[in-house]
Write an enzyme that holds these catalytic residues in place. Sequence first.
Site, PDB file in Angstrom:
ATOM      1  N   ASN A  57       0.804  -1.222   0.000  1.00  0.00           N
ATOM      2  CA  ASN A  57       0.000   0.000   0.000  1.00  0.00           C
ATOM      3  C   ASN A  57       0.839   1.275   0.000  1.00  0.00           C
ATOM      4  O   ASN A  57       0.396   2.308  -0.463  1.00  0.00           O
ATOM      5  CB  ASN A  57      -0.963   0.011   1.198  1.00  0.00           C
ATOM      6  CG  ASN A  57      -0.291  -0.370   2.489  1.00  0.00           C
ATOM      7  OD1 ASN A  57       0.326  -1.422   2.596  1.00  0.00           O
ATOM      8  ND2 ASN A  57      -0.391   0.488   3.487  1.00  0.00           N
TER       9      ASN A  57
ATOM     10  N   SER B 260     -10.857  -5.149  -0.425  1.00  0.00           N
ATOM     11  CA  SER B 260     -11.679  -4.083   0.151  1.00  0.00           C
ATOM     12  C   SER B 260     -12.254  -3.254  -0.995  1.00  0.00           C
ATOM     13  O   SER B 260     -11.505  -2.787  -1.858  1.00  0.00           O
ATOM     14  CB  SER B 260     -10.798  -3.212   1.056  1.00  0.00           C
ATOM     15  OG  SER B 260     -11.596  -2.308   1.765  1.00  0.00           O
TER      16      SER B 260
ATOM     17  N   CYS C 122      -3.240   4.719   7.127  1.00  0.00           N
ATOM     18  CA  CYS C 122      -3.515   4.064   8.399  1.00  0.00           C
ATOM     19  C   CYS C 122      -2.485   4.428   9.444  1.00  0.00           C
ATOM     20  O   CYS C 122      -2.756   4.378  10.622  1.00  0.00           O
ATOM     21  CB  CYS C 122      -3.554   2.553   8.217  1.00  0.00           C
ATOM     22  SG  CYS C 122      -4.773   2.077   7.005  1.00  0.00           S
TER      23      CYS C 122
HETATM   24  N1  PMP Z   1      -4.600  -4.136   3.618  1.00  0.00           N
HETATM   25  C1  PMP Z   1      -4.069  -3.196   2.839  1.00  0.00           C
HETATM   26  C2  PMP Z   1      -2.884  -3.524   1.992  1.00  0.00           C
HETATM   27  C3  PMP Z   1      -4.610  -1.906   2.816  1.00  0.00           C
HETATM   28  O1  PMP Z   1      -4.051  -0.963   2.042  1.00  0.00           O
HETATM   29  C4  PMP Z   1      -5.723  -1.623   3.637  1.00  0.00           C
HETATM   30  C5  PMP Z   1      -6.348  -0.240   3.646  1.00  0.00           C
HETATM   31  N2  PMP Z   1      -5.431   0.789   3.873  1.00  0.00           N
HETATM   32  C6  PMP Z   1      -6.242  -2.643   4.431  1.00  0.00           C
HETATM   33  C7  PMP Z   1      -5.666  -3.890   4.387  1.00  0.00           C
HETATM   34  C8  PMP Z   1      -7.437  -2.419   5.324  1.00  0.00           C
HETATM   35  O2  PMP Z   1      -8.588  -2.250   4.552  1.00  0.00           O
HETATM   36  P1  PMP Z   1      -9.954  -1.767   5.191  1.00  0.00           P
HETATM   37  O3  PMP Z   1      -9.741  -0.359   5.608  1.00  0.00           O
HETATM   38  O4  PMP Z   1     -10.946  -1.901   4.123  1.00  0.00           O
HETATM   39  O5  PMP Z   1     -10.262  -2.638   6.343  1.00  0.00           O
END
Ligand code: PMP
Length: 393
Positions: free
Chosen positions: A159, A207, A333
Amino acid sequence: MGLSVTLQSPDVGPVYLDYNATAPTRPEALEATLAAMRTVGNASSTHQSGRDAADRVHLARRQVAYLLSCSPGEIIFTSGATEANNLALRAAFAVGGRLVTSAVEHPAVLETAKALTIDAPGSLLTLPVDADGAVDLDGFHAALVAGGVAVVSLMAANNETGVLTDLAPIVQLAHDAGVLVHSDATQLVGRLPIDLAETDLDLLSLSAHKFGGPQGVGALFVRRGIRLPYRPLLFGGGQERGWRAGTLNVAGIAGAGAAAEAARLSMADEAFRIACLRDALEEALVEQVGDCRINGARNRRLPGVTSITFPGTPADAVLAAMPDVAASEGSACSSGAPSPSHVLLAMGRSREEADSTIRFSLGYATTAHDIERAVSSTVHAVRLVQEAMSVAS
Ligand code: PMP
Protein backbone atom coordinates in the site's frame (compact mmCIF):
# COMPACT_ATOMS: atom_id res chain seq x y z
CA MET A 1 -33.08 8.86 -12.02
CA GLY A 2 -29.77 10.34 -13.20
CA LEU A 3 -26.89 10.77 -10.81
CA SER A 4 -23.96 13.04 -11.29
CA VAL A 5 -20.64 12.56 -9.57
CA THR A 6 -17.59 14.76 -9.86
CA LEU A 7 -14.89 12.35 -10.89
CA GLN A 8 -12.29 14.78 -12.10
CA SER A 9 -10.63 17.22 -9.79
CA PRO A 10 -11.89 20.65 -10.77
CA ASP A 11 -9.23 23.37 -10.79
CA VAL A 12 -10.78 24.88 -7.69
CA GLY A 13 -10.59 21.71 -5.56
CA PRO A 14 -7.53 19.74 -4.56
CA VAL A 15 -6.00 17.23 -6.95
CA TYR A 16 -6.84 13.84 -5.46
CA LEU A 17 -3.80 11.55 -5.55
CA ASP A 18 -4.54 9.30 -2.58
CA TYR A 19 -6.24 6.33 -4.24
CA ASN A 20 -4.37 3.88 -2.02
CA ALA A 21 -6.09 5.42 0.99
CA THR A 22 -9.45 5.30 -0.79
CA ALA A 23 -10.66 5.73 -4.37
CA PRO A 24 -13.50 8.06 -5.35
CA THR A 25 -16.76 6.12 -5.58
CA ARG A 26 -17.45 4.97 -9.13
CA PRO A 27 -20.80 6.20 -10.53
CA GLU A 28 -21.87 2.59 -11.12
CA ALA A 29 -21.24 1.82 -7.44
CA LEU A 30 -23.14 4.88 -6.30
CA GLU A 31 -26.13 3.92 -8.49
CA ALA A 32 -26.18 0.35 -7.19
CA THR A 33 -25.76 1.41 -3.55
CA LEU A 34 -28.53 3.99 -3.73
CA ALA A 35 -30.84 1.65 -5.60
CA ALA A 36 -30.39 -0.95 -2.86
CA MET A 37 -30.91 1.60 -0.11
CA ARG A 38 -34.15 2.75 -1.69
CA THR A 39 -35.66 -0.70 -1.26
CA VAL A 40 -36.45 -2.48 1.95
CA GLY A 41 -35.66 -6.09 2.75
CA ASN A 42 -33.32 -8.27 4.75
CA ALA A 43 -31.39 -10.63 2.48
CA SER A 44 -32.22 -13.49 4.89
CA SER A 45 -36.00 -12.95 4.74
CA THR A 46 -38.02 -15.32 2.61
CA HIS A 47 -40.71 -12.87 1.40
CA GLN A 48 -40.43 -10.94 -1.86
CA SER A 49 -38.63 -7.92 -0.32
CA GLY A 50 -36.07 -10.22 1.23
CA ARG A 51 -35.62 -12.07 -2.05
CA ASP A 52 -35.02 -8.75 -3.84
CA ALA A 53 -32.27 -7.92 -1.36
CA ALA A 54 -30.82 -11.43 -1.70
CA ASP A 55 -30.84 -11.00 -5.51
CA ARG A 56 -28.72 -7.87 -5.21
CA VAL A 57 -26.26 -9.73 -2.98
CA HIS A 58 -26.25 -12.67 -5.38
CA LEU A 59 -25.44 -10.38 -8.33
CA ALA A 60 -22.66 -8.65 -6.38
CA ARG A 61 -21.17 -11.98 -5.33
CA ARG A 62 -21.03 -13.00 -8.98
CA GLN A 63 -19.51 -9.66 -10.01
CA VAL A 64 -16.76 -9.90 -7.39
CA ALA A 65 -16.14 -13.56 -8.25
CA TYR A 66 -15.89 -12.70 -11.95
CA LEU A 67 -13.27 -10.06 -11.20
CA LEU A 68 -11.18 -12.70 -9.40
CA SER A 69 -11.98 -15.68 -11.66
CA CYS A 70 -13.34 -17.71 -8.79
CA SER A 71 -16.73 -19.10 -7.98
CA PRO A 72 -19.38 -16.95 -6.22
CA GLY A 73 -19.65 -19.55 -3.44
CA GLU A 74 -16.03 -18.83 -2.51
CA ILE A 75 -16.76 -15.18 -1.58
CA ILE A 76 -17.58 -14.15 1.99
CA PHE A 77 -18.62 -10.52 2.35
CA THR A 78 -17.07 -8.66 5.28
CA SER A 79 -16.75 -5.08 6.53
CA GLY A 80 -13.47 -4.64 4.66
CA ALA A 81 -9.99 -6.06 4.27
CA THR A 82 -9.15 -5.66 7.95
CA GLU A 83 -11.91 -8.07 8.88
CA ALA A 84 -11.08 -10.38 5.96
CA ASN A 85 -7.43 -10.53 7.06
CA ASN A 86 -8.41 -11.21 10.67
CA LEU A 87 -10.80 -13.94 9.61
CA ALA A 88 -8.32 -15.59 7.25
CA LEU A 89 -5.39 -15.61 9.65
CA ARG A 90 -7.47 -16.69 12.62
CA ALA A 91 -8.88 -19.69 10.75
CA ALA A 92 -5.58 -20.67 9.09
CA PHE A 93 -3.50 -20.34 12.27
CA ALA A 94 -5.99 -22.61 14.05
CA VAL A 95 -4.83 -25.40 11.72
CA GLY A 96 -1.78 -25.58 14.01
CA GLY A 97 1.75 -24.53 13.15
CA ARG A 98 3.73 -21.39 12.48
CA LEU A 99 2.50 -18.28 10.75
CA VAL A 100 4.86 -16.71 8.20
CA THR A 101 4.44 -13.18 6.92
CA SER A 102 6.59 -10.25 5.80
CA ALA A 103 7.89 -7.08 7.43
CA VAL A 104 6.05 -4.83 4.95
CA GLU A 105 2.50 -6.09 5.45
CA HIS A 106 -0.33 -3.76 6.35
CA PRO A 107 -1.04 -3.50 10.10
CA ALA A 108 -4.26 -5.45 9.46
CA VAL A 109 -2.01 -8.48 8.89
CA LEU A 110 0.97 -7.64 11.10
CA GLU A 111 -1.06 -6.80 14.19
CA THR A 112 -3.38 -9.77 13.67
CA ALA A 113 -0.40 -12.09 13.34
CA LYS A 114 1.15 -10.69 16.53
CA ALA A 115 -2.12 -11.01 18.45
CA LEU A 116 -2.69 -14.59 17.32
CA THR A 117 0.80 -15.75 18.20
CA ILE A 118 1.28 -13.80 21.44
CA ASP A 119 0.88 -16.90 23.61
CA ALA A 120 2.95 -19.14 21.36
CA PRO A 121 6.54 -17.86 21.31
CA GLY A 122 8.41 -18.75 18.11
CA SER A 123 5.24 -19.29 16.11
CA LEU A 124 5.53 -16.08 14.08
CA LEU A 125 8.18 -15.62 11.39
CA THR A 126 8.38 -12.20 9.74
CA LEU A 127 10.37 -12.33 6.50
CA PRO A 128 12.61 -9.37 5.63
CA VAL A 129 12.54 -7.57 2.26
CA ASP A 130 15.35 -6.21 0.07
CA ALA A 131 16.01 -2.55 -0.82
CA ASP A 132 13.39 -2.76 -3.59
CA GLY A 133 10.76 -4.20 -1.24
CA ALA A 134 10.88 -7.79 -2.54
CA VAL A 135 10.32 -10.53 0.04
CA ASP A 136 13.24 -12.77 0.99
CA LEU A 137 12.33 -16.01 -0.78
CA ASP A 138 15.38 -17.84 0.56
CA GLY A 139 14.16 -17.16 4.10
CA PHE A 140 10.74 -18.46 3.13
CA HIS A 141 12.23 -21.57 1.62
CA ALA A 142 14.33 -22.18 4.74
CA ALA A 143 11.20 -21.86 6.92
CA LEU A 144 9.42 -24.44 4.78
CA VAL A 145 12.36 -26.83 4.97
CA ALA A 146 12.46 -26.41 8.77
CA GLY A 147 8.79 -27.48 8.76
CA GLY A 148 5.84 -26.80 11.04
CA VAL A 149 4.44 -23.87 9.03
CA ALA A 150 0.63 -23.65 8.93
CA VAL A 151 0.12 -20.59 6.77
CA VAL A 152 2.01 -17.92 4.86
CA SER A 153 0.42 -14.51 4.39
CA LEU A 154 2.03 -12.15 1.85
CA MET A 155 0.45 -9.07 0.35
CA ALA A 156 -0.10 -8.92 -3.42
CA ALA A 157 0.83 -5.23 -3.65
CA ASN A 158 2.21 -2.92 -1.01
CA ASN A 159 0.00 0.00 0.00
CA GLU A 160 2.89 2.43 0.54
CA THR A 161 5.20 1.66 -2.39
CA GLY A 162 2.99 -0.31 -4.78
CA VAL A 163 5.67 -3.05 -4.92
CA LEU A 164 4.14 -6.28 -6.26
CA THR A 165 4.74 -9.75 -4.88
CA ASP A 166 5.23 -12.54 -7.39
CA LEU A 167 2.73 -14.89 -5.77
CA ALA A 168 2.94 -17.85 -8.18
CA PRO A 169 6.31 -19.27 -6.98
CA ILE A 170 5.33 -18.66 -3.36
CA VAL A 171 2.10 -20.62 -3.78
CA GLN A 172 3.99 -23.41 -5.51
CA LEU A 173 6.63 -23.68 -2.78
CA ALA A 174 4.03 -23.48 -0.01
CA HIS A 175 1.69 -26.05 -1.50
CA ASP A 176 4.56 -28.46 -2.13
CA ALA A 177 5.12 -28.26 1.63
CA GLY A 178 1.39 -28.55 2.46
CA VAL A 179 1.21 -24.95 3.70
CA LEU A 180 -1.83 -22.67 3.23
CA VAL A 181 -1.37 -19.35 1.41
CA HIS A 182 -3.25 -16.16 2.16
CA SER A 183 -2.74 -12.90 0.32
CA ASP A 184 -3.90 -9.45 1.34
CA ALA A 185 -4.69 -8.30 -2.21
CA THR A 186 -6.45 -5.11 -1.12
CA GLN A 187 -4.31 -2.84 -3.29
CA LEU A 188 -4.16 -5.13 -6.31
CA VAL A 189 -7.80 -6.11 -6.81
CA GLY A 190 -9.49 -3.93 -9.40
CA ARG A 191 -6.20 -2.39 -10.49
CA LEU A 192 -4.37 -5.31 -12.08
CA PRO A 193 -5.78 -8.67 -13.12
CA ILE A 194 -5.76 -11.55 -10.68
CA ASP A 195 -6.86 -14.96 -11.83
CA LEU A 196 -7.62 -17.35 -8.98
CA ALA A 197 -8.21 -20.14 -11.45
CA GLU A 198 -4.50 -19.82 -12.31
CA THR A 199 -2.97 -18.61 -9.06
CA ASP A 200 -3.84 -21.26 -6.56
CA LEU A 201 -4.18 -19.06 -3.45
CA ASP A 202 -6.22 -20.53 -0.61
CA LEU A 203 -7.37 -17.26 0.92
CA LEU A 204 -7.46 -13.69 -0.39
CA SER A 205 -8.65 -10.43 1.16
CA LEU A 206 -10.02 -7.38 -0.65
CA SER A 207 -11.68 -4.08 0.15
CA ALA A 208 -14.24 -2.43 -2.15
CA HIS A 209 -13.29 1.19 -1.49
CA LYS A 210 -9.87 0.73 -3.07
CA PHE A 211 -11.45 0.09 -6.48
CA GLY A 212 -14.33 2.57 -6.37
CA GLY A 213 -16.87 0.79 -4.18
CA PRO A 214 -18.19 2.05 -0.85
CA GLN A 215 -16.07 2.13 2.30
CA GLY A 216 -16.86 -0.48 4.96
CA VAL A 217 -17.34 -3.46 2.68
CA GLY A 218 -14.88 -6.09 1.56
CA ALA A 219 -14.57 -9.80 1.04
CA LEU A 220 -12.60 -12.88 1.89
CA PHE A 221 -12.09 -15.50 -0.80
CA VAL A 222 -11.89 -19.01 0.68
CA ARG A 223 -11.01 -21.66 -1.87
CA ARG A 224 -13.61 -24.40 -2.01
CA GLY A 225 -12.37 -27.66 -0.56
CA ILE A 226 -9.64 -26.33 1.71
CA ARG A 227 -9.91 -27.67 5.22
CA LEU A 228 -10.03 -24.93 7.83
CA PRO A 229 -11.18 -25.13 11.42
CA TYR A 230 -14.32 -23.03 11.83
CA ARG A 231 -13.17 -19.81 13.51
CA PRO A 232 -15.65 -16.97 13.02
CA LEU A 233 -14.90 -13.59 14.57
CA LEU A 234 -18.58 -12.89 15.18
CA PHE A 235 -21.08 -15.35 16.55
CA GLY A 236 -24.74 -14.98 15.71
CA GLY A 237 -26.92 -15.83 12.72
CA GLY A 238 -25.62 -18.18 10.06
CA GLN A 239 -25.06 -15.60 7.31
CA GLU A 240 -22.22 -16.12 4.82
CA ARG A 241 -22.22 -19.84 5.53
CA GLY A 242 -21.54 -19.17 9.19
CA TRP A 243 -18.33 -17.29 8.47
CA ARG A 244 -19.76 -13.86 9.13
CA ALA A 245 -22.82 -13.46 11.31
CA GLY A 246 -24.98 -10.36 11.06
CA THR A 247 -27.48 -8.82 8.65
CA LEU A 248 -25.80 -8.36 5.30
CA ASN A 249 -24.85 -4.82 4.27
CA VAL A 250 -26.92 -5.12 1.10
CA ALA A 251 -26.32 -1.57 -0.14
CA GLY A 252 -22.57 -1.73 0.43
CA ILE A 253 -22.32 -5.17 -1.11
CA ALA A 254 -24.33 -4.04 -4.17
CA GLY A 255 -21.94 -1.10 -4.57
CA ALA A 256 -18.92 -3.38 -4.20
CA GLY A 257 -20.27 -5.64 -6.94
CA ALA A 258 -20.96 -2.76 -9.32
CA ALA A 259 -17.49 -1.31 -8.68
CA ALA A 260 -15.91 -4.72 -9.28
CA GLU A 261 -17.71 -5.00 -12.60
CA ALA A 262 -16.77 -1.46 -13.68
CA ALA A 263 -13.15 -2.03 -12.67
CA ARG A 264 -13.02 -5.34 -14.53
CA LEU A 265 -14.36 -3.83 -17.73
CA SER A 266 -11.98 -0.86 -17.77
CA MET A 267 -8.92 -2.38 -16.11
CA ALA A 268 -6.70 -2.96 -19.14
CA ASP A 269 -7.11 0.59 -20.49
CA GLU A 270 -6.99 2.17 -17.06
CA ALA A 271 -3.85 0.38 -15.93
CA PHE A 272 -1.89 1.53 -18.98
CA ARG A 273 -3.19 5.10 -18.89
CA ILE A 274 -2.53 5.41 -15.15
CA ALA A 275 0.99 3.96 -15.46
CA CYS A 276 1.77 6.58 -18.14
CA LEU A 277 0.52 9.38 -15.87
CA ARG A 278 2.49 7.98 -12.92
CA ASP A 279 5.65 7.82 -15.05
CA ALA A 280 5.10 11.41 -16.20
CA LEU A 281 4.74 12.50 -12.56
CA GLU A 282 7.94 10.74 -11.55
CA GLU A 283 9.94 11.99 -14.52
CA ALA A 284 8.85 15.59 -13.98
CA LEU A 285 9.67 15.48 -10.27
CA VAL A 286 13.05 13.85 -10.81
CA GLU A 287 13.89 16.42 -13.51
CA GLN A 288 12.66 19.49 -11.63
CA VAL A 289 13.63 18.63 -8.05
CA GLY A 290 16.79 16.73 -8.88
CA ASP A 291 17.64 15.21 -5.53
CA CYS A 292 14.90 12.64 -5.03
CA ARG A 293 14.58 8.88 -5.02
CA ILE A 294 11.77 6.58 -6.10
CA ASN A 295 11.17 3.64 -3.74
CA GLY A 296 10.67 0.23 -5.37
CA ALA A 297 11.59 -0.90 -8.89
CA ARG A 298 9.38 0.65 -11.60
CA ASN A 299 8.47 -2.56 -13.42
CA ARG A 300 7.43 -4.34 -10.22
CA ARG A 301 4.96 -1.81 -8.92
CA LEU A 302 1.26 -1.10 -9.20
CA PRO A 303 0.64 1.25 -12.13
CA GLY A 304 -0.69 4.14 -10.05
CA VAL A 305 1.69 4.37 -7.11
CA THR A 306 4.84 6.33 -6.53
CA SER A 307 6.67 6.69 -3.25
CA ILE A 308 9.26 9.47 -3.50
CA THR A 309 11.91 10.46 -0.99
CA PHE A 310 13.08 14.09 -1.01
CA PRO A 311 16.15 13.75 1.22
CA GLY A 312 16.34 16.18 4.12
CA THR A 313 12.90 17.62 3.32
CA PRO A 314 10.27 16.60 5.90
CA ALA A 315 7.19 15.23 4.14
CA ASP A 316 4.76 16.71 6.66
CA ALA A 317 6.08 20.21 5.94
CA VAL A 318 5.95 19.63 2.16
CA LEU A 319 2.37 18.34 2.31
CA ALA A 320 1.33 21.28 4.48
CA ALA A 321 2.82 23.63 1.86
CA MET A 322 0.75 22.05 -0.96
CA PRO A 323 -2.84 21.99 0.29
CA ASP A 324 -4.13 21.80 -3.29
CA VAL A 325 -2.83 18.21 -3.60
CA ALA A 326 -4.22 15.30 -1.57
CA ALA A 327 -1.29 12.91 -1.18
CA SER A 328 0.05 11.21 1.91
CA GLU A 329 3.02 10.43 4.05
CA GLY A 330 3.43 6.65 3.93
CA SER A 331 0.07 5.01 4.50
CA ALA A 332 -3.12 6.66 5.67
CA CYS A 333 -3.51 4.06 8.40
CA SER A 334 -0.25 5.08 10.00
CA SER A 335 -0.40 8.81 9.26
CA GLY A 336 -1.05 10.74 12.42
CA ALA A 337 1.13 8.28 14.31
CA PRO A 338 4.60 9.68 15.07
CA SER A 339 6.49 6.52 14.05
CA PRO A 340 8.15 6.38 10.61
CA SER A 341 6.93 4.02 7.89
CA HIS A 342 7.73 0.42 8.85
CA VAL A 343 7.72 -0.42 5.14
CA LEU A 344 10.50 2.02 4.24
CA LEU A 345 12.52 1.06 7.32
CA ALA A 346 12.25 -2.60 6.29
CA MET A 347 13.58 -1.61 2.85
CA GLY A 348 16.68 -0.22 4.56
CA ARG A 349 15.79 3.48 4.47
CA SER A 350 16.83 5.61 7.44
CA ARG A 351 14.24 7.19 9.70
CA GLU A 352 15.06 10.57 8.17
CA GLU A 353 14.53 9.22 4.65
CA ALA A 354 11.24 7.62 5.68
CA ASP A 355 10.08 10.93 7.17
CA SER A 356 10.98 12.69 3.90
CA THR A 357 8.84 10.43 1.71
CA ILE A 358 5.54 11.22 0.02
CA ARG A 359 3.17 8.69 -1.54
CA PHE A 360 1.18 9.74 -4.57
CA SER A 361 -1.43 7.23 -5.69
CA LEU A 362 -3.35 7.74 -8.91
CA GLY A 363 -6.47 6.05 -10.17
CA TYR A 364 -9.23 5.77 -12.70
CA ALA A 365 -10.31 9.42 -12.61
CA THR A 366 -6.82 10.99 -12.58
CA THR A 367 -6.15 13.25 -15.58
CA ALA A 368 -3.03 14.64 -17.24
CA HIS A 369 -4.09 18.05 -15.97
CA ASP A 370 -4.14 16.72 -12.40
CA ILE A 371 -0.55 15.56 -12.85
CA GLU A 372 0.58 18.95 -14.21
CA ARG A 373 -0.98 20.66 -11.18
CA ALA A 374 0.52 18.13 -8.77
CA VAL A 375 4.00 18.52 -10.25
CA SER A 376 3.98 22.30 -10.07
CA SER A 377 2.63 22.33 -6.48
CA THR A 378 5.06 19.66 -5.28
CA VAL A 379 8.10 21.32 -6.84
CA HIS A 380 7.09 24.65 -5.35
CA ALA A 381 6.44 23.12 -1.89
CA VAL A 382 9.71 21.14 -1.83
CA ARG A 383 11.70 24.27 -2.74
CA LEU A 384 9.87 26.32 -0.14
CA VAL A 385 10.62 23.80 2.63
CA GLN A 386 14.24 23.41 1.52
CA GLU A 387 14.75 27.19 1.52
CA ALA A 388 13.15 27.50 4.96
CA MET A 389 15.41 24.76 6.28
CA SER A 390 18.58 26.29 4.86
CA VAL A 391 17.67 29.69 6.39
CA ALA A 392 17.05 27.99 9.76
CA SER A 393 20.33 26.05 9.75
N1 PMP B 1 -4.60 -4.14 3.62
C1 PMP B 1 -4.07 -3.20 2.84
C2 PMP B 1 -2.88 -3.52 1.99
C3 PMP B 1 -4.61 -1.91 2.82
O1 PMP B 1 -4.05 -0.96 2.04
C4 PMP B 1 -5.72 -1.62 3.64
C5 PMP B 1 -6.35 -0.24 3.65
N2 PMP B 1 -5.43 0.79 3.87
C6 PMP B 1 -6.24 -2.64 4.43
C7 PMP B 1 -5.67 -3.89 4.39
C8 PMP B 1 -7.44 -2.42 5.32
O2 PMP B 1 -8.59 -2.25 4.55
P1 PMP B 1 -9.95 -1.77 5.19
O3 PMP B 1 -9.74 -0.36 5.61
O4 PMP B 1 -10.95 -1.90 4.12
O5 PMP B 1 -10.26 -2.64 6.34
